[in-house]
Design a protein around this motif. Sequence first.
Motif, short mmCIF file in Angstrom:
data_model
loop_
_atom_site.label_atom_id
_atom_site.label_comp_id
_atom_site.label_asym_id
_atom_site.label_seq_id
_atom_site.Cartn_x
_atom_site.Cartn_y
_atom_site.Cartn_z
N GLU A 1 31.14 132.26 37.28
CA GLU A 1 31.91 131.00 37.53
C GLU A 1 33.34 131.52 36.42
OE1 GLU A 1 32.43 128.57 39.57
OE2 GLU A 1 30.27 127.84 40.89
N HIS A 2 33.00 131.25 35.30
CA HIS A 2 33.65 131.82 34.69
C HIS A 2 34.47 133.63 34.37
CE1 HIS A 2 34.08 128.67 31.36
NE2 HIS A 2 34.43 127.93 32.65
N ALA A 3 33.64 133.98 34.95
CA ALA A 3 33.85 135.64 35.18
C ALA A 3 35.20 136.00 36.91
CB ALA A 3 32.98 136.41 35.39
N ARG A 4 34.66 134.66 37.12
CA ARG A 4 35.62 134.56 38.46
C ARG A 4 36.97 133.86 38.28
NH1 ARG A 4 32.77 131.85 41.54
NH2 ARG A 4 31.47 133.00 42.04
N PHE A 5 36.67 133.18 37.88
CA PHE A 5 38.08 132.48 36.76
C PHE A 5 38.65 133.02 36.25
CE2 PHE A 5 40.85 130.07 34.32
CZ PHE A 5 41.30 128.93 34.61
N MET A 6 38.23 133.94 35.58
CA MET A 6 39.14 135.04 34.63
C MET A 6 39.60 136.08 35.41
SD MET A 6 39.46 134.21 31.13
CE MET A 6 39.28 135.65 30.14
N GLY B 1 43.65 133.98 28.40
CA GLY B 1 42.80 134.97 27.34
C GLY B 1 41.60 133.98 26.42
N MET B 2 41.65 132.99 27.72
CA MET B 2 40.10 132.51 26.86
C MET B 2 40.15 131.04 27.99
SD MET B 2 38.45 130.01 23.60
CE MET B 2 40.14 128.67 23.52
N VAL B 3 38.64 130.92 28.67
CA VAL B 3 38.78 129.20 29.77
C VAL B 3 37.38 129.14 29.05
CG1 VAL B 3 37.14 130.82 31.07
CG2 VAL B 3 38.26 128.68 31.75
N TYR B 4 37.84 127.67 28.21
CA TYR B 4 36.44 126.85 28.17
C TYR B 4 35.61 125.88 29.59
CZ TYR B 4 39.42 123.16 26.65
OH TYR B 4 40.40 122.05 26.38
N GLY B 5 35.31 125.72 29.32
CA GLY B 5 34.44 124.51 30.28
C GLY B 5 33.85 123.26 29.78
N GLN B 6 33.20 122.44 30.78
CA GLN B 6 32.33 120.83 29.98
C GLN B 6 31.08 121.43 29.34
OE1 GLN B 6 32.29 118.30 28.85
NE2 GLN B 6 33.13 116.59 30.30
N GLY B 7 30.84 121.11 28.20
CA GLY B 7 29.82 120.96 27.45
C GLY B 7 28.58 118.93 27.15
N TYR B 8 27.84 119.72 26.99
CA TYR B 8 26.78 118.52 26.41
C TYR B 8 26.22 118.80 25.61
CZ TYR B 8 28.35 118.39 31.42
OH TYR B 8 28.77 117.90 33.51
N ALA B 9 25.87 118.13 24.65
CA ALA B 9 25.47 117.08 23.50
C ALA B 9 23.77 117.40 23.89
CB ALA B 9 25.55 116.76 22.90
N ILE B 10 22.90 118.20 23.45
CA ILE B 10 21.47 117.75 23.46
C ILE B 10 21.09 117.14 22.46
CG2 ILE B 10 21.26 118.90 26.09
CD1 ILE B 10 19.85 121.39 24.81
N ASP B 11 19.20 116.37 22.88
CA ASP B 11 18.73 116.31 21.60
C ASP B 11 17.49 117.52 21.51
OD1 ASP B 11 16.67 115.73 23.81
OD2 ASP B 11 16.44 113.85 23.36
N TYR C 1 41.57 124.96 31.04
CA TYR C 1 39.86 124.07 30.88
C TYR C 1 39.37 124.34 32.05
CZ TYR C 1 36.85 119.85 30.87
OH TYR C 1 35.98 119.36 31.37
N SER C 2 38.46 124.57 33.03
CA SER C 2 37.74 124.92 34.25
C SER C 2 37.07 123.51 34.88
CB SER C 2 36.94 125.83 34.41
OG SER C 2 36.10 125.92 33.67
N GLY C 3 36.28 123.20 33.79
CA GLY C 3 36.31 122.03 34.00
C GLY C 3 34.35 122.13 34.27
N ILE C 4 33.72 123.48 34.41
CA ILE C 4 33.02 123.40 35.03
C ILE C 4 31.48 123.61 34.13
CG2 ILE C 4 31.40 125.45 35.89
CD1 ILE C 4 33.57 126.59 36.97
N PRO C 5 30.13 122.98 34.57
CA PRO C 5 29.56 122.73 32.76
C PRO C 5 29.44 123.95 32.58
CG PRO C 5 29.14 121.03 35.45
CD PRO C 5 30.14 122.27 35.27
N SER C 6 29.03 123.97 31.32
CA SER C 6 29.21 126.09 30.75
C SER C 6 28.16 126.35 30.09
CB SER C 6 30.57 126.26 29.75
OG SER C 6 30.97 125.40 29.12
N PHE C 7 27.87 125.03 29.31
CA PHE C 7 27.41 125.08 28.26
C PHE C 7 26.72 124.04 27.33
CE2 PHE C 7 28.51 123.90 22.88
CZ PHE C 7 27.65 124.71 23.01
N TYR C 8 25.56 124.03 26.61
CA TYR C 8 24.66 123.07 26.35
C TYR C 8 24.44 123.23 24.57
CZ TYR C 8 23.88 121.70 31.13
OH TYR C 8 22.65 121.40 32.47
N TYR C 9 24.65 122.37 24.11
CA TYR C 9 24.86 121.92 22.62
C TYR C 9 23.92 121.24 22.27
CZ TYR C 9 27.13 120.50 17.68
OH TYR C 9 26.82 120.61 16.52
N ARG C 10 22.91 121.49 20.71
CA ARG C 10 21.42 120.90 20.40
C ARG C 10 21.89 120.75 19.16
NH1 ARG C 10 17.05 122.44 22.51
NH2 ARG C 10 17.54 123.88 23.30
#
Length: 294
Positions: free
Chosen positions: A105-110, A117-127, A199-208
Amino acid sequence: METDIVVSIITPSYNRLDLIPETVNSVLSQNYKFFEYIIVDDGSTDGTLDWLRRVKDPRVKVLVHEEFKNLGQAASINKGISNASGKYVVILDSDDLLAPNILAEHARFMNDNRDVGMVYGQGYAIDAEGRVLYSLFAPDHYEDGDPNRLLLDCYIVSPGLCMFRKNIIEKVGSLEESFRAAQDHDFALRIAECSLIAYSGIPSFYYRKHDGAISVNGLETRWNNGLRILSRAVGRYPYKKTTVRKRRAVLEYRLGKVYWYNDRKGLAANHFFKAGFLDPIRAMRVILGLERNT
């Protein structure tokens, strides 16, 4: 294979044998084919390096520092960047996870937005069990590309959210290795100062999220580094005076809290006074309970 590499994923790894198999799997299970995965072991002592060397996937490259030293996260990321072959770079900590399909998704966006120069997406905190706790951005979050906003609010909490264009990294320089905290903010600011970010808004990452709180010494280092980052930023870019003043007020206040809880009340009072002087309206809102004192 080298000519096919579009994205280089870089993971600095130190003593995360309990979590890194899941992190590695989140990368290798991507549906995107044109990537390399560079993992830099930062002097692990828990068997992580042995485990990494047993991963049988030609896309994985395991690097170590000279004499297997522990040089810190920034030095490990920089080593990975210097060995990266892709035109796009993703930085993923060894206890966090990539969302499915985000590389594609992000390679296509770029590819479609060559001025970004930088795209970021939605992230989620996880336990610890991987359960989602909350999203990092509100549904109405937007990116206006103004470095002033990023300097003041630090809303890009981890580079794991992002995909960077490598030639922009080469332009702004690598992560600051003298920082053992807040180097991510400094890095994102330098990108935003010289390139469009999106900002793409695409789910991108889970932050522990970990149970243990950052130590008092760790917080003191973080906020003092924040002052250093602010000083450097002002020397590079024409930030608004109000932005600089408000950011300094936040940092002074947070240092005050660190010293207050460490029973250094006199030093804390000095920082609280500076924060109130720099941003009296916000200080009054905090005192009246109209704004969270974070």
